[in-house]
Design a protein around this motif. Structure first.
Motif, PDB file in Angstrom:
ATOM      1  N   GLY A   1       0.834  -1.004  -0.038  1.00 25.16           N
ATOM      2  CA  GLY A   1       0.001   0.219   0.116  1.00 25.16           C
ATOM      3  C   GLY A   1       0.878   1.170  -0.060  1.00 25.16           C
ATOM      4  N   PHE A   2       0.458   2.133   0.725  1.00 28.88           N
ATOM      5  CA  PHE A   2       1.220   3.556   0.639  1.00 28.88           C
ATOM      6  C   PHE A   2       0.844   4.109   2.185  1.00 28.88           C
ATOM      7  CE2 PHE A   2       1.066   3.528  -3.501  1.00 28.88           C
ATOM      8  CZ  PHE A   2       2.149   4.353  -4.330  1.00 28.88           C
ATOM      9  N   ALA A   3       2.087   5.110   2.387  1.00 27.21           N
ATOM     10  CA  ALA A   3       2.102   5.770   3.790  1.00 27.21           C
ATOM     11  C   ALA A   3       2.092   7.080   3.295  1.00 27.21           C
ATOM     12  CB  ALA A   3       3.262   5.303   4.698  1.00 27.21           C
ATOM     13  N   VAL A   4       1.633   8.002   4.302  1.00 27.83           N
ATOM     14  CA  VAL A   4       1.987   9.493   4.227  1.00 27.83           C
ATOM     15  C   VAL A   4       2.463   9.833   5.544  1.00 27.83           C
ATOM     16  CG1 VAL A   4       0.930  11.736   3.986  1.00 27.83           C
ATOM     17  CG2 VAL A   4      -0.075  10.116   2.670  1.00 27.83           C
ATOM     18  N   PHE A   5       3.351  10.477   5.507  1.00 29.66           N
ATOM     19  CA  PHE A   5       4.475  10.591   6.891  1.00 29.66           C
ATOM     20  C   PHE A   5       4.838  11.930   6.861  1.00 29.66           C
ATOM     21  CE2 PHE A   5       7.691  10.053   3.676  1.00 29.66           C
ATOM     22  CZ  PHE A   5       8.909  10.935   4.010  1.00 29.66           C
ATOM     23  N   GLN A   6       5.296  12.319   8.144  1.00 31.01           N
ATOM     24  CA  GLN A   6       5.945  13.683   8.270  1.00 31.01           C
ATOM     25  C   GLN A   6       7.039  13.275   9.603  1.00 31.01           C
ATOM     26  OE1 GLN A   6       3.532  16.742   9.906  1.00 31.01           O
ATOM     27  NE2 GLN A   6       4.574  18.247   8.512  1.00 31.01           N
ATOM     28  N   VAL A   7       7.891  13.972   9.543  1.00 31.01           N
ATOM     29  CA  VAL A   7       9.073  13.973  10.468  1.00 31.01           C
ATOM     30  C   VAL A   7       8.773  14.941  11.687  1.00 31.01           C
ATOM     31  CG1 VAL A   7      11.525  14.130  11.017  1.00 31.01           C
ATOM     32  CG2 VAL A   7      10.907  13.314   9.049  1.00 31.01           C
ATOM     33  N   GLN A   8       8.562  14.172  12.983  1.00 31.73           N
ATOM     34  CA  GLN A   8       8.306  15.035  14.067  1.00 31.73           C
ATOM     35  C   GLN A   8       9.104  15.767  14.861  1.00 31.73           C
ATOM     36  OE1 GLN A   8       5.042  16.031  14.863  1.00 31.73           O
ATOM     37  NE2 GLN A   8       4.428  14.954  12.960  1.00 31.73           N
ATOM     38  N   ASP A   9      10.413  14.701  15.024  1.00 27.39           N
ATOM     39  CA  ASP A   9      11.494  15.052  15.737  1.00 27.39           C
ATOM     40  C   ASP A   9      12.808  14.657  15.213  1.00 27.39           C
ATOM     41  OD1 ASP A   9      12.878  16.608  17.759  1.00 27.39           O
ATOM     42  OD2 ASP A   9      12.667  15.474  19.163  1.00 27.39           O
ATOM     43  N   VAL A  10      14.111  15.132  15.490  1.00 29.40           N
ATOM     44  CA  VAL A  10      15.174  14.538  15.122  1.00 29.40           C
ATOM     45  C   VAL A  10      16.280  14.366  16.308  1.00 29.40           C
ATOM     46  CG1 VAL A  10      17.233  14.656  13.628  1.00 29.40           C
ATOM     47  CG2 VAL A  10      14.979  15.276  12.767  1.00 29.40           C
ATOM     48  N   LYS A  11      16.930  13.400  16.516  1.00 35.51           N
ATOM     49  CA  LYS A  11      18.032  13.419  17.469  1.00 35.51           C
ATOM     50  C   LYS A  11      19.135  13.149  16.485  1.00 35.51           C
ATOM     51  CE  LYS A  11      15.790  11.531  21.928  1.00 35.51           C
ATOM     52  NZ  LYS A  11      15.847  10.653  22.941  1.00 35.51           N
ATOM     53  N   ALA A  12      20.154  14.033  16.510  1.00 34.41           N
ATOM     54  CA  ALA A  12      21.185  14.084  15.942  1.00 34.41           C
ATOM     55  C   ALA A  12      22.399  12.995  16.447  1.00 34.41           C
ATOM     56  CB  ALA A  12      21.927  15.416  16.215  1.00 34.41           C
ATOM     57  N   ALA A  13      23.071  12.589  15.699  1.00 37.71           N
ATOM     58  CA  ALA A  13      24.307  11.490  16.023  1.00 37.71           C
ATOM     59  C   ALA A  13      25.038  12.432  17.100  1.00 37.71           C
ATOM     60  CB  ALA A  13      25.185  11.222  14.791  1.00 37.71           C
ATOM     61  N   HIS A  14      25.288  11.290  18.249  1.00 31.54           N
ATOM     62  CA  HIS A  14      26.142  12.312  19.470  1.00 31.54           C
ATOM     63  C   HIS A  14      26.878  11.176  20.098  1.00 31.54           C
ATOM     64  CE1 HIS A  14      22.418  10.261  20.782  1.00 31.54           C
ATOM     65  NE2 HIS A  14      22.814  10.278  21.743  1.00 31.54           N
ATOM     66  N   ALA A  15      27.763  11.556  20.766  1.00 28.61           N
ATOM     67  CA  ALA A  15      28.557  10.559  21.709  1.00 28.61           C
ATOM     68  C   ALA A  15      27.726  10.085  22.853  1.00 28.61           C
ATOM     69  CB  ALA A  15      29.639  11.541  22.316  1.00 28.61           C
ATOM     70  N   PRO A  16      28.029   8.901  23.175  1.00 30.14           N
ATOM     71  CA  PRO A  16      27.382   8.072  24.125  1.00 30.14           C
ATOM     72  C   PRO A  16      27.779   8.284  25.684  1.00 30.14           C
ATOM     73  CG  PRO A  16      28.981   6.553  23.306  1.00 30.14           C
ATOM     74  CD  PRO A  16      28.953   8.001  22.428  1.00 30.14           C
ATOM     75  N   ASP A  17      27.087   7.908  26.711  1.00 28.28           N
ATOM     76  CA  ASP A  17      27.473   8.306  27.938  1.00 28.28           C
ATOM     77  C   ASP A  17      28.145   7.163  28.145  1.00 28.28           C
ATOM     78  OD1 ASP A  17      25.697  10.250  28.475  1.00 28.28           O
ATOM     79  OD2 ASP A  17      23.993   9.003  28.965  1.00 28.28           O
ATOM     80  N   PHE A  18      29.516   7.345  29.023  1.00 30.99           N
ATOM     81  CA  PHE A  18      30.371   6.221  29.414  1.00 30.99           C
ATOM     82  C   PHE A  18      29.728   4.978  29.799  1.00 30.99           C
ATOM     83  CE2 PHE A  18      33.015   4.329  32.302  1.00 30.99           C
ATOM     84  CZ  PHE A  18      34.063   3.732  31.659  1.00 30.99           C
TER      85      PHE A  18
END
Length: 657
Positions: free
Chosen positions: A480-497
């Motif tokens: 089938g099909f989907a209609v979508f929208q990006v609600q939020d973005v978490k950029a690539a980042h360093a992890p917690d130790f």
């Protein structure tokens, strides 16, 4: 099932190895780097052109290297070496290099008047590697069979085939001329065989990287220090994720339901695609093959013919064809089915078989039919005359096609309408107005999974190319099909130790491992030399000690690998001697020779000529490689090689060679 009638894989492979172009020259060519440094031309159908260097070359005829030829050779190499498809661009550069340097060599051979005459070609076909196919038992197979052979084996014309053979012969002459003066001394032959013919047996202590890895257990403080020191490495260790809102639907959600297909729709499609429903002449046959291998003598041929004649006699006497096929046929693809080949199109089998199959009346059994594969007996079971299948017959095939087209178009239209509504009113309201429900994902990565969608790859790929809050967009989801929208973005980042500690530990161990392996290997080697006893040194350090079989240079030893590699040092050691440290990558080895068997004078005499030929081959290859390198440089500097598009250097192999 009918593959044996269409192609002889065995001789195709043999001949293909010859026709690709005198193996030594081609191998040498691939090892000469740096030919892709000249000016470019603009014809995208031509990979490169080669002419003679210098002023005269500017007015002489150039040789085009077609892009299609390069791609074809690259694809063949990819298949032969069982490499993944993504390496095709790299293989194309190597293929281009081979063909360009082959053209350079051809120009040079022509300059030296090494051209091959028609008489030379005739002699080569009659006595060379093709003779068993074109002149079996010294007798020419005839022009028709010759052309059929070339077409089946190489999918080319007789003229192109002979041109290729002439080219190979000419380049072989050039190689022979350049390397004809190569010689090796008897002493060099004896020394080489002394190395190649020696066998050794040894004890060897193995320090495993996997075992050492377990001993690397840093404190949290050391790991945190490593983490800080390598901050750049971990700056984007946690990849970007996105929260996506989407509405999915299939044909069952379309306004008005699934589109219906009328008889008029079917008739219109049928009228526009009648070529798809044309039935060719076909014949349904079964056969029995008594094979005659290529190049067989008259006695073998006569025996096969006699056996086939006896089987034919049994059939005409009332014998069961299928049962006789199962017991006697040499066609592995059909014998278990009683010789059944199914429906055949005209022209799909070898000419003799094809003619008999379409000439015999239904229900009749043929006399013996001789083809390049041997003797056949065939029985015609049914026939179909060429005709246009009626619309009533093909309607069940047309309806699904039209349904798919109509549904796809309706879904796209509905998706566009939904996206437009969502842009004005938001996805939630737009979905509710159509009786649908909007879903919001958790933060998901580019290679993640979205539950409930048959195929979310297209949605994710598209979602990671737009900015947060971009207008709603539609995408296919497989069913089938989907209609979508990006609600939020978490950029690539360093992890917690703390969250990433296990990964940091593995990275730390991997960094420390080479130095630790080297230190432990040197320690083992030093201790073995001090004690003059590898076994005792290994026991002191709790390192496992193993023993090899008696092996030669072509042997393999567990943990050490091929004896032609780092382990070859064993052949240079005296019995009882201890080697230095041997690093084989993921392990380290120290060995002690326990037995050594050098070749006898009788072995030396028996293998003397073969060893000489091997050394001569290596010397010729090296000399010809240098010659090609110098010649290539000459053509480059003379501006005699031009490319339609400047390629990347082929030296950057992903395998490091």
């Amino acid at each position: 099932m009918i593959r044996i009638l269409q192609q002889d894989n065995r001789y195709t492979k043999i001949i293909f190895a010859v026709i690709i172009g005198f193996a030594v020259v081609t191998m040498v060519i691939t090892l000469v780097p740096g030919i892709f440094d000249n000016a470019t031309t603009g014809d995208s159908t031509v990979f490169a052109t080669v002419r003679e260097p210098g002023i005269l070359g500017r007015v002489s005829e150039s040789t085009p290297i077609k892009a299609a030829e390069v791609n074809q050779l690259a694809s063949r190499q990819l298949q032969q070496q069982h490499l993944p498809d993504f390496l095709l661009p790299y293989m194309s550069q190597r293929a281009g290099q081979i063909l360009v340097q082959r053209a350079i060599l051809k120009h040079e051979a022509d300059r030296m008047n090494l051209q091959v005459s028609d008489e030379d070609l005739r002699r080569e076909l009659q006595t060379g590697p093709f003779s068993q196919y074109l002149f079996p038992n010294g007798t020419y197979i005839g022009d028709d069979a010759y052309m059929n052979f070339v077409q089946n084996a190489f999918q080319t014309t007789r003229g192109d085939f002979e041109s290729q053979v002439k080219s190979d012969m000419e380049l072989n002459r050039l190689q022979a001329l350049i390397t004809g003066g190569v010689s090796v001394s008897d002493n060099a032959v004896r020394q080489a065989y002394m190395v190649d013919g020696t066998k050794v047996k040894f004890d060897y202590a193995v320090i495993s990287s996997d075992d050492l890895r377990k001993t690397i257990n840093p404190s949290d403080a050391e790991l945190q220090g490593f983490f800080k020191t390598n901050a750049t490495r971990y700056a984007a260790a946690i990849p970007e994720t996105r929260k996506i809102e989407y509405v999915a639907f299939d044909a069952s959600n379309l306004p008005g339901g699934k589109p219906q297909i009328s008889d008029a729709d079917v008739q219109a499609y049928y009228n526009a695609h009648q070529d798809q429903y044309q039935v060719k002449d076909q014949v349904k046959v079964r056969h029995i093959l008594i094979a005659v291998p290529a190049g067989s003598d008259a006695k073998t041929d006569a025996a096969a013919k006699a056996k086939a004649a006896d089987i034919l006699k049994q059939i005409k006497g009332g014998g069961d064809f299928a049962d006789l096929a199962k017991k006697n046929s040499d066609d592995p693809g059909s014998k278990d089915q009683g010789g059944e080949l199914g429906w055949l199109d005209r022209g799909k089998t070898v000419p003799e078989f094809d003619k008999a199959a379409f000439t015999l009346p239904t229900g009749q059994t043929s006399d013996l039919i001789k083809t390049q594969f041997g003797y056949h007996i065939l029985q015609v079971e049914d026939k179909k005359t060429a005709h246009l299948r009626p619309v009533a017959e093909v309607k069940p095939e047309i309806v699904p096609v039209l349904e798919q087209q109509r549904v796809g178009a309706a879904e796209q239209t509905f998706a566009s309408t939904l996206a437009s509504d969502a842009k004005k009113n938001g996805l939630d309201k737009a979905a509710a107005a159509k009786g649908l429900h909007a879903v919001t994902t958790d933060y998901v990565g580019k290679d993640g999974v979205i539950p409930g969608l048959a195929d979310a790859s297209g949605l994710l790929t598209q979602a990671f190319t737009v900015v947060k809050g971009a207008d709603p967009a539609s995408v296919s989801t497989g069913d089938g099909f989907a209609v979508f929208q990006v609600q939020d973005v978490k950029a690539a980042h360093a992890p917690d130790f703390a969250d990433y500690k296990s990964h940091i530990l593995e990275d730390y161990r991997e960094q420390q491992l080479p130095g630790l392996l080297s230190a432990q290997l040197n320690k083992l080697d030093d201790r073995a030399k001090v004690l003059n006893d590898l076994k005792k040194a290994a026991a002191e350090m709790n390192v496992p000690l193993k023993s090899s079989d008696l092996v030669g240079k072509d042997g393999q030893v567990p943990d050490l690998g091929a004896m032609s590699g780092p382990g070859s040092v064993a052949f240079s050691l005296a019995k009882g001697a201890i080697s230095g440290p041997i690093n084989v990558g993921r392990a380290g080895v120290v060995l002690s020779v326990t037995d050594k068997q050098e070749p006898t004078a009788e072995d030396m005499a028996k293998n003397f000529n073969a060893t000489r030929e091997k050394l001569l081959g290596e010397q010729r290859e090296e000399i010809f490689r240098v010659y090609i390198g110098d010649l290539t440089q000459k053509y480059e500097k003379g501006g005699a090689v031009r490319y339609s598009k400047k390629p990347a250097a082929p030296g950057a192999s992903p395998f490091g060679n």
